[in-house]
Design a protein around this motif. Structure first.
Motif, mmCIF file in Angstrom:
data_model
loop_
_atom_site.group_PDB
_atom_site.id
_atom_site.type_symbol
_atom_site.label_atom_id
_atom_site.label_comp_id
_atom_site.label_asym_id
_atom_site.label_seq_id
_atom_site.Cartn_x
_atom_site.Cartn_y
_atom_site.Cartn_z
ATOM 1 N N VAL A 178 3.629 -10.069 3.622
ATOM 2 C CA VAL A 178 2.522 -9.016 3.823
ATOM 3 C C VAL A 178 2.009 -8.796 2.341
ATOM 4 C CG1 VAL A 178 1.865 -6.705 4.138
ATOM 5 C CG2 VAL A 178 3.544 -7.970 5.616
ATOM 6 N N ALA A 179 0.690 -9.287 2.023
ATOM 7 C CA ALA A 179 0.022 -9.085 0.762
ATOM 8 C C ALA A 179 -0.244 -7.444 0.730
ATOM 9 C CB ALA A 179 -1.210 -10.047 0.520
ATOM 10 N N ALA A 180 -0.621 -7.233 -0.576
ATOM 11 C CA ALA A 180 -1.073 -6.000 -0.955
ATOM 12 C C ALA A 180 -2.494 -5.956 -0.661
ATOM 13 C CB ALA A 180 -0.957 -5.463 -2.370
ATOM 14 N N SER A 181 -3.014 -6.795 -0.822
ATOM 15 C CA SER A 181 -4.607 -6.752 -0.412
ATOM 16 C C SER A 181 -5.262 -8.208 0.056
ATOM 17 C CB SER A 181 -5.450 -6.592 -1.672
ATOM 18 O OG SER A 181 -5.298 -7.386 -2.651
ATOM 19 N N ARG A 182 -6.220 -8.260 0.587
ATOM 20 C CA ARG A 182 -6.945 -9.524 0.942
ATOM 21 C C ARG A 182 -7.063 -10.363 -0.254
ATOM 22 N NH1 ARG A 182 -11.745 -9.830 5.246
ATOM 23 N NH2 ARG A 182 -12.030 -12.273 5.109
ATOM 24 N N GLU A 183 -7.491 -10.057 -1.491
ATOM 25 C CA GLU A 183 -7.547 -11.126 -2.595
ATOM 26 C C GLU A 183 -5.996 -11.416 -3.243
ATOM 27 O OE1 GLU A 183 -8.900 -7.752 -2.491
ATOM 28 O OE2 GLU A 183 -10.549 -8.745 -1.748
ATOM 29 N N MET A 184 -4.918 -10.479 -2.895
ATOM 30 C CA MET A 184 -3.894 -11.016 -2.987
ATOM 31 C C MET A 184 -3.363 -12.104 -2.467
ATOM 32 S SD MET A 184 -1.711 -9.956 -5.826
ATOM 33 C CE MET A 184 0.054 -10.179 -5.896
ATOM 34 N N LYS A 185 -3.658 -11.912 -1.251
ATOM 35 C CA LYS A 185 -3.225 -13.045 -0.266
ATOM 36 C C LYS A 185 -3.941 -14.431 -0.742
ATOM 37 C CE LYS A 185 -3.825 -14.448 4.622
ATOM 38 N NZ LYS A 185 -4.209 -14.440 5.861
ATOM 39 N N GLU A 186 -5.393 -14.433 -1.125
ATOM 40 C CA GLU A 186 -5.904 -15.496 -1.341
ATOM 41 C C GLU A 186 -5.166 -16.160 -2.497
ATOM 42 O OE1 GLU A 186 -8.238 -16.842 0.243
ATOM 43 O OE2 GLU A 186 -8.601 -15.073 1.774
ATOM 44 N N GLY A 224 6.647 -0.604 2.858
ATOM 45 C CA GLY A 224 6.047 -0.550 1.557
ATOM 46 C C GLY A 224 6.857 -1.733 0.803
ATOM 47 N N ASP A 225 7.967 -2.072 0.934
ATOM 48 C CA ASP A 225 8.827 -2.909 0.292
ATOM 49 C C ASP A 225 8.555 -4.347 0.988
ATOM 50 O OD1 ASP A 225 10.619 -4.673 -1.089
ATOM 51 O OD2 ASP A 225 12.356 -3.684 -0.152
ATOM 52 N N ASN A 226 7.625 -5.000 0.664
ATOM 53 C CA ASN A 226 7.252 -6.432 1.096
ATOM 54 C C ASN A 226 7.015 -6.219 2.622
ATOM 55 O OD1 ASN A 226 6.801 -8.854 0.806
ATOM 56 N ND2 ASN A 226 8.881 -9.329 -0.036
ATOM 57 N N PHE A 227 6.418 -5.076 2.939
ATOM 58 C CA PHE A 227 6.196 -4.653 4.458
ATOM 59 C C PHE A 227 4.995 -3.646 4.386
ATOM 60 C CE2 PHE A 227 7.107 -3.408 8.889
ATOM 61 C CZ PHE A 227 7.058 -4.687 9.483
#
Lengths: 344, 344
Positions: A178-186, A224-227
């Motif tokens: 689970v990324a913190a944001s869409r950008e983070m995931k990219e 929140g912790d990686n989720f």
DNA sequence: GCAGATTGTAAATATTTATTCTACACCGCT
DNA sequence: AGCGGTGTAGAATAAATATTTACAATCTGC
């Protein structure tokens, strides 16, 4: 040398005891060792899973109920365990053993299996599986890392173990799930060719194994912790979520819920999930009833392993409008029966 | 009612004991029954083969020896059990368990299995098999009736049981397996459409399971009584017979021996045997060494389950001239290795 | 409806198995 | 060589499991 030798002695003792049905004292006499040593060797063999006792439920005790669920929701197979109790931990164990037995004799050809090792029941299943000779080439994780490091480690170990049991190559998805944001995931993905490869492999999966999650956060996963956070969960609940399959949230009828959370998950996509040739889920317990109904009603899975109470719930809660198979007749139906083998 | 109920109680107890690892006294307390009942229910479950303990030999202990036999004789697979003793009865048990485990996870597609249930080891194997989900349609006997009625009955029961375990239809060959004369055989067959059908089905077999017989008459089979006589055996021995596969006698190099006995047998023909896609044999023990070598040297089988001593004999007795695979190098060879699964 | 067989039960006991406990062998280290 | 630490062995003993016993309940065939 000594280890090999010890191993062979252990196996010999195990065979004399279990397959030749000799008493420990007789084995001790025969092999010139003490009875206590025999006992210890047997214990050792047991937890090295050299010996394994399986409890085969002969024919399906709940055949009728199974067929009704199958025909109402258009599933190709439903397996009901009559759990020894409704306690969650015990139930999980029963479900795990049943799923393991089921998996052990898949009759169809499997090259790629996708596995969601962060499901507690599936991890348990992997623990109790026996090695199986398959032609399976790859075992791919369906989701990235979730939760605390300890859990991530368990998950990786399970995937690896599962691959070893099937003789396949493990393909890990060692990336935050689970990324913190869409950008983070990219960003995460663009810099991780391994993850990209793994995600690509999810395009053609012969068999995917999933759990089904309720609309609450599992205690093992610190929010929140990686989720997702509690807030994020509350948000999708407001949008109608009653549960999730591989972190795809579903409403009561099984329709996927569009939300920005979809963009944060690194794992198997809805389309990939639906395109898998076989889709097996294992889940049970009152806490998950609504989630399970959503998963089967939405056609997210085609084979379900669950407990009798959940199956009963599925039958009683009126079949939802959409893509349920054919009519409502809960009769004999189209489903094939499996091998029975009771003896006189 | 009572039986079903008793059965379910039995299964419940078995699960609590074996998969949930509860003590008998605890189970007794929980289910409000006495400890002795729990104990008896468990025993009951055991011999109804609801519970089964399997001893999985982790990786092949004799891998090297296996590969050497494979490459010398051009077999596709050799499985060596290190038997707990060289006593014939105990050896048979070990062989049977190994073969059963092997069979249980055949990775290839099987529609028709031919089985020689008059082999003692194969009957034992069938006894210890677990039900398996296959797509197998038919289980055909390879030979007609041999020996006394009691044995015939056992044989039929084994075939039937094997079919039940695999979910296939049993196809019996309920006809004398050894006719008194060629004319008699014709007569028997012409009036028996079932037998004709069964023999036809042997034309296309995916997997045939056979034993290997020595050049002596098995004590279970009274000579003359629905079987060859001592004189007939002596005769083929004079012609060079060292053993037989499905009553086809072989010389030391594995060449079939032409004799009038060939015309008396009702069962799978040489050609049918050789044309089966997979041909598995199980046999061991010093008494059968020469017979086993003949069977493998002549290419009558492609997979062998045997004991270490026999395998050693096969390696030591110089590879015979004919159709052995390639050179004599007993090195790594072409053989694939199977799944290993040892743990830390 | 009742003697005889069958089955199921708990309690007592016998048997089998697991767990101390102690001793000793085998390292690695000073 | 001498000294803890570690692991494994067997003897003794504790715990768990199987079997016997005796009796009660439920069928079965007359």
């Amino acid at each position: 040398m000594t280890d090999i030798d010890g191993q062979r002695l252990m196996i010999k003792v195990a065979r004399l005891y279990h397959t030749h049905e000799m008493r420990q004292t007789d084995i001790a006499k025969r092999l010139q060792i003490s009875q206590s040593r025999v006992s210890r060797l047997l214990a050792q063999a047991e937890d090295a899973s050299i010996v394994r006792t399986v409890v085969a439920v002969p024919q399906h005790v709940h055949a009728e109920l199974e067929e009704r669920v199958e025909s109402i929701y258009g599933l190709s197979e439903v397996h009901i365990v009559d759990a020894v109790s409704d306690d969650d931990a015990e139930l999980a164990k029963d479900l795990a053993y049943t799923m393991a037995a089921l998996l052990h004799d898949v009759a169809f050809e499997v090259r790629t299996i996708a596995v969601t090792s962060w499901s507690k029941t599936l991890r348990l299943m992997i623990d109790v599986m026996l090695p199986m000779r398959t032609r399976c080439k790859h075992v791919v994780e369906t989701l990235g890392d979730l939760g605390p490091p300890a859990l991530q480690h368990d998950t990786a170990r399970s995937t690896q173990h599962f691959a070893a049991l099937t003789g396949a190559q493990p393909v890990f998805l060692r990336t935050p799930g689970v990324a913190a944001s869409r950008e983070m995931k990219e960003l995460l993905l663009s810099s991780d060719p391994h993850a990209q490869k793994a995600l690509e492999m999810l395009d053609s999966v012969d068999l995917v194994l999933v759990g089904i999650g309720a609309d609450k956060i599992d205690p093992d996963l610190r929010p929140g912790d990686n989720f997702f956070t509690h807030e994020q969960f509350a948000h999708v609940r407001e949008l109608g979520a009653v549960g999730e399959v591989c972190l795809h949230f579903l409403d009561a009828d099984g329709n996927p819920i569009d939300s920005e959370l979809e963009d944060l998950v690194v794992g198997i996509t809805r389309e990939q999930l639906k395109s898998a040739r076989h889709r097996w889920a294992v889940a049970g317990g009152a806490r998950k009833h609504r989630a399970i109904r959503a998963a089967v009603a939405g056609g997210w899975i085609d084979t379900l392993v669950t407990d009798a109470a959940t199956a009963q719930f599925l039958v009683e809660s009126a079949p939802p409008a959409p893509q349920a198979a054919q009519g409502t007749t809960p009769a004999k139906g189209n489903a094939r029966r499996r091998t029975a083998a009771s003896k006189a």
